[in-house]
Design an enzyme around this catalytic site. Structure first.
Site, mmCIF file in Angstrom:
data_model
loop_
_atom_site.group_PDB
_atom_site.id
_atom_site.type_symbol
_atom_site.label_atom_id
_atom_site.label_comp_id
_atom_site.label_asym_id
_atom_site.label_seq_id
_atom_site.Cartn_x
_atom_site.Cartn_y
_atom_site.Cartn_z
ATOM 1 N N ASN A 9 0.544 12.560 81.939
ATOM 2 C CA ASN A 9 0.962 13.724 82.721
ATOM 3 C C ASN A 9 -0.223 14.088 83.617
ATOM 4 O OD1 ASN A 9 1.786 16.183 83.711
ATOM 5 N ND2 ASN A 9 2.012 17.173 81.712
ATOM 6 N N ARG A 94 5.191 11.674 83.353
ATOM 7 C CA ARG A 94 5.876 12.877 83.809
ATOM 8 C C ARG A 94 5.751 12.896 85.336
ATOM 9 N NH1 ARG A 94 4.683 18.991 81.906
ATOM 10 N NH2 ARG A 94 6.459 19.930 82.922
ATOM 11 N N HIS A 182 10.910 21.963 84.768
ATOM 12 C CA HIS A 182 10.771 22.047 83.299
ATOM 13 C C HIS A 182 11.928 21.326 82.590
ATOM 14 C CE1 HIS A 182 8.127 25.888 83.698
ATOM 15 N NE2 HIS A 182 7.356 24.846 83.448
ATOM 16 N N ARG A 242 1.654 32.606 89.551
ATOM 17 C CA ARG A 242 2.688 32.537 90.605
ATOM 18 C C ARG A 242 3.588 33.769 90.513
ATOM 19 N NH1 ARG A 242 4.882 26.736 88.807
ATOM 20 N NH2 ARG A 242 3.144 26.676 87.351
ATOM 21 N N GLU A 381 7.610 18.087 75.417
ATOM 22 C CA GLU A 381 7.941 17.287 76.603
ATOM 23 C C GLU A 381 7.421 15.851 76.472
ATOM 24 O OE1 GLU A 381 6.155 20.739 78.240
ATOM 25 O OE2 GLU A 381 7.359 20.585 80.053
#
Ligand code: ADP
Length: 395
Positions: A9, A94, A182, A242, A381
């Site tokens: 990732n 990923r 996600h 964010r 994940e």
């Protein structure tokens, strides 16, 4: 010899990795989990084994390890000695963006890389690093099979109406649409619900992935029918740095009245807003929860307010709500945020929180008679990527 799968990732300044053993007949298990952080500033490798014991903790200068490719070489050297008795069967990556068409992971070919490179403008902060990691592996071991797993793929089950923006239609055709992100986390949760919470697995479920990035996804019968993130991972909930959904007129205002450049706005929206921007203290929820500062409280209250608002919207998309599932760093660990969210939603959603179960971390955190149930389900994940990779490699 035993097969292992490497999961990568790659972020802008980090490279996270896991090694999974892939027994011929059984669930995969992580044998090593690590990351290089501070690429470009102060590279630092940390690796733990499957039981959480430290295997390596190394710091380099930027002249020793300057790039993702060099970090990967260091990781490869370490893993080769550690897993000398195993066969590396393939690498799962990923990849943040799969574009409008990829609804599932794919085996990496030259054509796939070229196609994914065309999506760089849609995810300029992540996609180039994801592709660089694929290239770096190719350089070291060109024959090694690689699999790209997309954060957008799981949401391709959403209908077109939900993926549109109210812009001229040609923008939709040019790729300006809600992609959702996600997805690997939501796919993992959807896959494990039949085991941990069979009574809700085929129902109307909203999953709240609350980490430094945060989003929510509406699941019906385990499929994504709506998500809070849209064209980019800026949309939806307020996050660590964010702002989440803001009036697009604010961006015009920043350009026209305050004279900000595109780069300055990007920096404001990705790095200086959210919990950090509101609190003025930090983006780490643990720090904010421990603080007495009024703006830390304000930031937490707004974080929860936005979750409740999005929960209402996604409940409307689902036509009702059977369960709310919390996951990721904040969702799995913050009893207080879960309590605040459930209390705020209690009157309209019928969630009746069980304080003791919430303090215990679940999995079920609502009372048995609760009209809508609430749950804590840890996400994974990396395991999802490893599963996809094994499946596509046919091992
Ligand atoms: P990402 O994978 O997006 O970097 P994570 O899922 O690891 O993020 O979540 C990181 C967030 O989880 C941080 O805001 C961190 O403060 C929060 N977090 C982790 N543990 C706790 C805890 N015990 N209480 C509150 N927040 C926590």
């Amino acid at each position: 010899m035993e097969n292992v799968i490497l999961v990568l990732n790659a972020g802008s300044s980090s490279l996270k990795f896991s090694v999974f053993e892939a027994p011929a007949d059984g669930e995969m298990r992580a044998r090593a989990v690590g990351q290089v952080e501070g690429l470009g500033t102060a590279p630092h490798l940390k690796v733990k084994d499957g039981d959480g014991e430290s295997i390596a903790d190394v710091r380099w200068s930027t002249s020793e390890v300057a790039s993702h490719a060099q970090a990967l070489q260091q990781i490869a050297t370490l893993l080769r000695s550690r897993f000398a008795g195993s066969v590396l069967a393939g690498v799962g990556h990923r990849v943040v963006h799969g574009g409008p068409d990829h609804a599932a992971p794919v085996l990496v070919t030259e054509e796939v890389i070229e196609e994914l490179a065309t999506l760089v403008p849609l995810a300029p902060l992540h996609q180039p690093h994801n592709l660089a990691a694929i290239r770096a592996v190719q350089e070291v071991q060109p024959e090694l099979p690689q699999v790209a797993c997309f954060d957008t793929a799981f949401h391709r089950s959403q209908d077109m109406v939900g993926q549109l923006y109210g812009l001229p239609y040609e923008y939709y055709e040019r790729g300006v649409r809600r992609y959702g992100f996600h997805g690997l986390s939501y796919e993992y949760i959807a896959a494990i619900l039949p085991t941990v919470a069979p009574e809700i697995a085929s129902g109307r479920v909203v999953v709240a992935h609350l980490g430094s990035g945060a989003s929510m996804c509406a699941l019906r019968d385990g499929r994504s029918v709506g998500s809070s993130m849209g064209f980019t991972a800026l949309d939806g909930l307020m996050m660590g740095t964010r702002p989440g959904n803001i009036d697009p007129g604010i961006v015009l205002y920043l350009i026209q009245q305050e004279g900000l450049s595109a780069k300055e706005i990007e920096n404001l929206l990705y790095k200086r807003s959210g919990l950090l921007g509101l609190s003025g203290i930090g983006n780490d929820m643990r720090v904010l929860e421990a603080s007495d500062a009024p703006r830390a409280r304000l930031a937490i209250d707004h974080f929860v307010y936005r979750i409740n608002r999005e929960l209402g919207a996604l409940t409307a998309v689902l036509g009702g709500l059977d369960a709310l599932v919390f996951t990721a760093g904040i969702g799995e660990n913050s009893m207080r945020i879960r309590q605040m969210v459930c209390q705020k939603a209690a009157a309209w959603s019928g969630i009746d929180l069980d304080a003791a179960a919430n303090a215990g971390g679940g999995p079920r955190i609502s009372r048995s008679g609760s009209r809508t149930s609430a749950w804590v389900v840890p996400t994974n994940e990396e395991l999802m990527i490893a599963r996809h990779t094994r499946k596509l490699l046919g091992i």
